[in-house]
Design an enzyme around this catalytic site. Structure first.
Site, mmCIF file in Angstrom:
data_model
loop_
_atom_site.group_PDB
_atom_site.id
_atom_site.type_symbol
_atom_site.label_atom_id
_atom_site.label_comp_id
_atom_site.label_asym_id
_atom_site.label_seq_id
_atom_site.Cartn_x
_atom_site.Cartn_y
_atom_site.Cartn_z
ATOM 1 N N GLN A 1 0.864 -1.178 0.000
ATOM 2 C CA GLN A 1 0.000 0.000 0.000
ATOM 3 C C GLN A 1 0.903 1.232 0.000
ATOM 4 O O GLN A 1 1.401 1.656 1.050
ATOM 5 C CB GLN A 1 -0.918 -0.028 1.216
ATOM 6 C CG GLN A 1 -1.719 -1.322 1.339
ATOM 7 C CD GLN A 1 -2.756 -1.476 0.234
ATOM 8 O OE1 GLN A 1 -3.737 -0.748 0.170
ATOM 9 N NE2 GLN A 1 -2.534 -2.442 -0.643
ATOM 10 N N ARG B 1 -4.604 3.863 4.328
ATOM 11 C CA ARG B 1 -3.877 4.510 3.243
ATOM 12 C C ARG B 1 -4.224 3.870 1.915
ATOM 13 O O ARG B 1 -4.660 2.715 1.849
ATOM 14 C CB ARG B 1 -2.372 4.471 3.481
ATOM 15 C CG ARG B 1 -1.745 3.099 3.413
ATOM 16 C CD ARG B 1 -0.218 3.182 3.510
ATOM 17 N NE ARG B 1 0.219 3.834 4.727
ATOM 18 C CZ ARG B 1 0.908 4.979 4.741
ATOM 19 N NH1 ARG B 1 1.253 5.566 3.606
ATOM 20 N NH2 ARG B 1 1.268 5.513 5.874
ATOM 21 N N ALA C 1 -11.962 2.504 4.057
ATOM 22 C CA ALA C 1 -10.956 1.650 3.439
ATOM 23 C C ALA C 1 -10.097 2.423 2.426
ATOM 24 O O ALA C 1 -10.320 3.605 2.148
ATOM 25 C CB ALA C 1 -11.636 0.462 2.767
ATOM 26 N N HIS C 2 -9.122 1.690 1.838
ATOM 27 C CA HIS C 2 -8.144 2.342 0.963
ATOM 28 C C HIS C 2 -8.781 2.908 -0.301
ATOM 29 O O HIS C 2 -9.712 2.364 -0.861
ATOM 30 C CB HIS C 2 -6.992 1.395 0.618
ATOM 31 C CG HIS C 2 -7.390 0.131 -0.069
ATOM 32 N ND1 HIS C 2 -6.472 -0.835 -0.415
ATOM 33 C CD2 HIS C 2 -8.582 -0.344 -0.480
ATOM 34 C CE1 HIS C 2 -7.081 -1.835 -1.007
ATOM 35 N NE2 HIS C 2 -8.368 -1.555 -1.052
ATOM 36 N N ASN C 3 -8.243 4.061 -0.709
ATOM 37 C CA ASN C 3 -8.629 4.752 -1.935
ATOM 38 C C ASN C 3 -10.061 5.273 -1.932
ATOM 39 O O ASN C 3 -10.616 5.607 -2.975
ATOM 40 C CB ASN C 3 -8.400 3.872 -3.168
ATOM 41 C CG ASN C 3 -6.930 3.700 -3.491
ATOM 42 O OD1 ASN C 3 -6.327 2.681 -3.139
ATOM 43 N ND2 ASN C 3 -6.333 4.696 -4.121
#
Length: 345
Positions: free
Chosen positions: A200, A220, A241-243
């Site tokens: 990540q 991240r 969560a990511h993105n």
């Protein structure tokens, strides 16, 4: 500090109804009122308390109509909830001790400059290349990783963790136990019955005036940034969560989970325990009822509820039928029995 109802009304642009000389020096919920206290009435569910409260004064809407005598002095304002919030903020700012300076022991990496009016509590950690803004407050046992940015007047409460490379804007509040920048949930099946971790490599960017509740986690990005836009308010125990991206001035209640790469628009209101699937777009001004499961994109201004989430009116109609299902099942069994008897004849 005590104020008369007349003095208080002058401060907040209200109109007094009752004794203008009654004094208030503290706050109390309307159902727990006592002499000398100021209460407020914003939710109609609490209206009956205004006729029995012992508070000396109560903030009410300008169009409030009493159905029976009220002992308390009324102060009529446009928005009682916003007014009490403003007053509480004023009192907090006047009475809360101002912290500044560096307590020991604390670790501050070589080359990191701490402004004179900033505060770093004991056992806090500030990593290499971090930038700390004027008036920022890093409470004890908070962690600021290498290369992080913490904006002016931002507060990281005790035990908050900000991983390497993440950015937090000005006037933000990050409560205890919150984690900003942990790895996103990225794993790829390797054909051997197990999973390989996907690095990540992105970060988290939190814009100005954001508040993050206790034990909330924001992952991240795999690439790029997970972004929390200006003015967002996140309750306790939320997972982003990511993105993902959360648009400006959106509010999200506790225990909501937002799966990877979902984009939530601006000025949305999300109830507690809502779940969002990944890779969908939630339009601006969407309202989502508590405990909903959102699996599809929404249109601007949508009001949805249920799992799977549907338009609130449709959900309400469905709920009526759900409550009638036991009776309907009895009726169906009776009809089947009657039909069998008719066939037998």
């Amino acid at each position: 500090m005590e104020l008369t109802a007349a003095q208080l009304a002058a401060m907040i642009g209200g109109d007094v109804e009752g004794n203008p000389d009654v004094t208030v020096g503290t706050f109390a919920k309307i159902e727990e009122g006592h002499p000398g206290a100021l209460s407020f009435l914003a939710n109609p569910k609490y209206t009956h308390f205004i006729y029995e409260t012992a508070s000396s004064a109560v903030l009410v809407k300008r169009d409030f109509v009493a159905e029976q005598p009220v002992k308390a002095t009324l102060i009529r304002v446009d928005d009682p909830y916003a007014t009490i919030a403003h007053l509480l903020k004023m009192v907090t700012e006047m009475t809360k001790p101002v912290k500044k300076g560096i307590e020991q022991p604390a670790f501050i990496a070589e080359g990191v400059e701490i402004p004179e009016d900033a505060y770093v509590g004991a056992f806090a950690y500030i990593g290499k290349g971090a930038a700390i803004g004027k008036g920022a407050k890093i409470y004890p046992q908070a962690y600021v990783g290498d290369g992080c940015k913490v904006g002016e007047e931002t507060i990281l409460y005790a035990g908050a963790k900000v991983y390497d490379g993440c950015e937090i804007g000005s006037r933000c509040i990050v409560h205890s136990g919150a984690v900003v920048g942990a790895d996103g949930f990225g794993f790829a099946p390797n054909g051997k019955g197990s999973y390989d971790k996907i690095p990540q490599t992105g970060n988290v960017v939190i814009e100005d005036d954001v508040e993050i509740g206790a034990n909330t986690t924001i992952d991240r990005a795999m690439m790029g940034s997970t972004r929390i836009c200006k003015g967002v308010k996140l309750d306790n125990l939320i997972q982003v969560a990511h993105n993902c991206a959360v648009g400006h001035d959106t509010v999200i209640a506790s225990q909501t989970g937002v799966a990877g790469s979902t984009k939530i628009g601006a000025n949305c209101m999300i109830g507690g325990q809502v779940g969002f699937v990944g890779h969908i777009n939630i339009a601006d001004n969407t309202m989502v009822g508590a405990q909903s499961g959102v699996s599809h994109p929404t249109q601007p201004g949508a009001r949805v509820m249920g799992s799977p989430a549907v338009e609130m009116g449709e959900y309400a109609r469905s709920l009526v039928f759900m409550k009638r299902l036991p009776k309907m099942a009895e009726q169906l069994r009776a009809l089947e029995k009657e039909l069998r008897e008719l066939k037998g004849k």
